[in-house]
Each structure stands twice: as C-alpha cells, then as structure tokens.
Design a protein around this motif. Structure first.
Motif, PDB file in Angstrom:
ATOM      1  N   UNK A   1       0.863  -1.171   0.000  1.00 58.15           N
ATOM      2  CA  UNK A   1       0.000   0.000   0.000  1.00 58.15           C
ATOM      3  C   UNK A   1       0.901   1.222   0.000  1.00 58.15           C
ATOM      4  N   UNK A   2       0.698   2.118  -0.945  1.00 58.15           N
ATOM      5  CA  UNK A   2       1.550   3.323  -0.976  1.00 58.15           C
ATOM      6  C   UNK A   2       1.456   4.097   0.334  1.00 58.15           C
ATOM      7  N   UNK A   3       2.570   4.662   0.753  1.00 58.17           N
ATOM      8  CA  UNK A   3       2.631   5.380   2.027  1.00 58.17           C
ATOM      9  C   UNK A   3       1.609   6.517   2.083  1.00 58.17           C
ATOM     10  N   UNK A   4       1.355   7.187   0.945  1.00 62.10           N
ATOM     11  CA  UNK A   4       0.400   8.301   0.977  1.00 62.10           C
ATOM     12  C   UNK A   4      -1.001   7.816   1.329  1.00 62.10           C
ATOM     13  N   UNK A   5      -1.369   6.571   0.924  1.00 60.61           N
ATOM     14  CA  UNK A   5      -2.685   6.046   1.283  1.00 60.61           C
ATOM     15  C   UNK A   5      -2.745   5.732   2.782  1.00 60.61           C
ATOM     16  N   UNK A   6      -1.682   5.162   3.301  1.00 62.45           N
ATOM     17  CA  UNK A   6      -1.627   4.881   4.741  1.00 62.45           C
ATOM     18  C   UNK A   6      -1.716   6.184   5.526  1.00 62.45           C
ATOM     19  N   UNK A   7      -0.959   7.189   5.088  1.00 59.95           N
ATOM     20  CA  UNK A   7      -0.984   8.490   5.757  1.00 59.95           C
ATOM     21  C   UNK A   7      -2.377   9.108   5.729  1.00 59.95           C
ATOM     22  N   UNK A   8      -3.060   8.966   4.597  1.00 62.94           N
ATOM     23  CA  UNK A   8      -4.410   9.529   4.459  1.00 62.94           C
ATOM     24  C   UNK A   8      -5.386   8.868   5.431  1.00 62.94           C
ATOM     25  N   UNK A   9      -5.324   7.556   5.550  1.00 58.99           N
ATOM     26  CA  UNK A   9      -6.208   6.845   6.481  1.00 58.99           C
ATOM     27  C   UNK A   9      -5.905   7.272   7.915  1.00 58.99           C
ATOM     28  N   UNK A  10      -4.637   7.325   8.261  1.00 56.76           N
ATOM     29  CA  UNK A  10      -4.263   7.748   9.617  1.00 56.76           C
ATOM     30  C   UNK A  10      -4.713   9.183   9.893  1.00 56.76           C
TER      31      UNK A  10
END
Length: 76
Positions: free
Chosen positions: A39-48
């Motif tokens: 999962x791209x880091x930007x997607x993880x960051x967005x969820x967080x």
C-alpha cells in the motif's frame, strides 16, 4: 517515542466499533505474512489522518467506512 506512539494507537483502537476492530485485525493478520502487494505510504498516511481528524472532531462523519471495501481490496 515508540512507547508514546503505541499509547496513541491503543487509545484510538479502544474507541473503534467492533466491526472496525474486526477489519483492523484482518488487516494486521495480512501484514504479518509476506505480501507482494504494498500500500503506498500516501494512502496509509491519508487513512491515519482521517482517523486522527475524526478523533479530534467526533461529530464529523468518518468516511473510512465508505472506503473500507476499497482498502480491503488493496490489502487482499
């Protein structure tokens, strides 16, 4: 730092609904096994970011539930 991060995560997880906890548990199980999908880091960051924003503004709608099926597809 790691201990503070763990405490923040614990506090957030404790406020999850049973359904969200089940989804999180499934996601963590998949993280424990090697996967060819990342999962791209930007997607993880967005969820967080969305979870944190909702924690700070509990009257807002958490659209995480509407996007959970797409997240599950990404992590499947």
């Amino acid at each position: 730092m790691m201990n503070a991060t763990a405490q923040i995560l614990q506090h957030k997880i404790e406020s999850f609904t049973p359904e969200l906890l089940e989804t999180l548990a499934k996601m963590v199980e998949k993280l424990e096994t090697p996967s060819s999908i990342s999962v791209p880091q930007f997607q993880i960051d967005e969820v967080l970011y969305r979870i944190q924003f909702h924690q700070e503004n509990p009257k807002t709608k958490l659209d995480f539930f509407e996007n959970i099926s797409e997240l599950q597809k990404t992590c499947a």
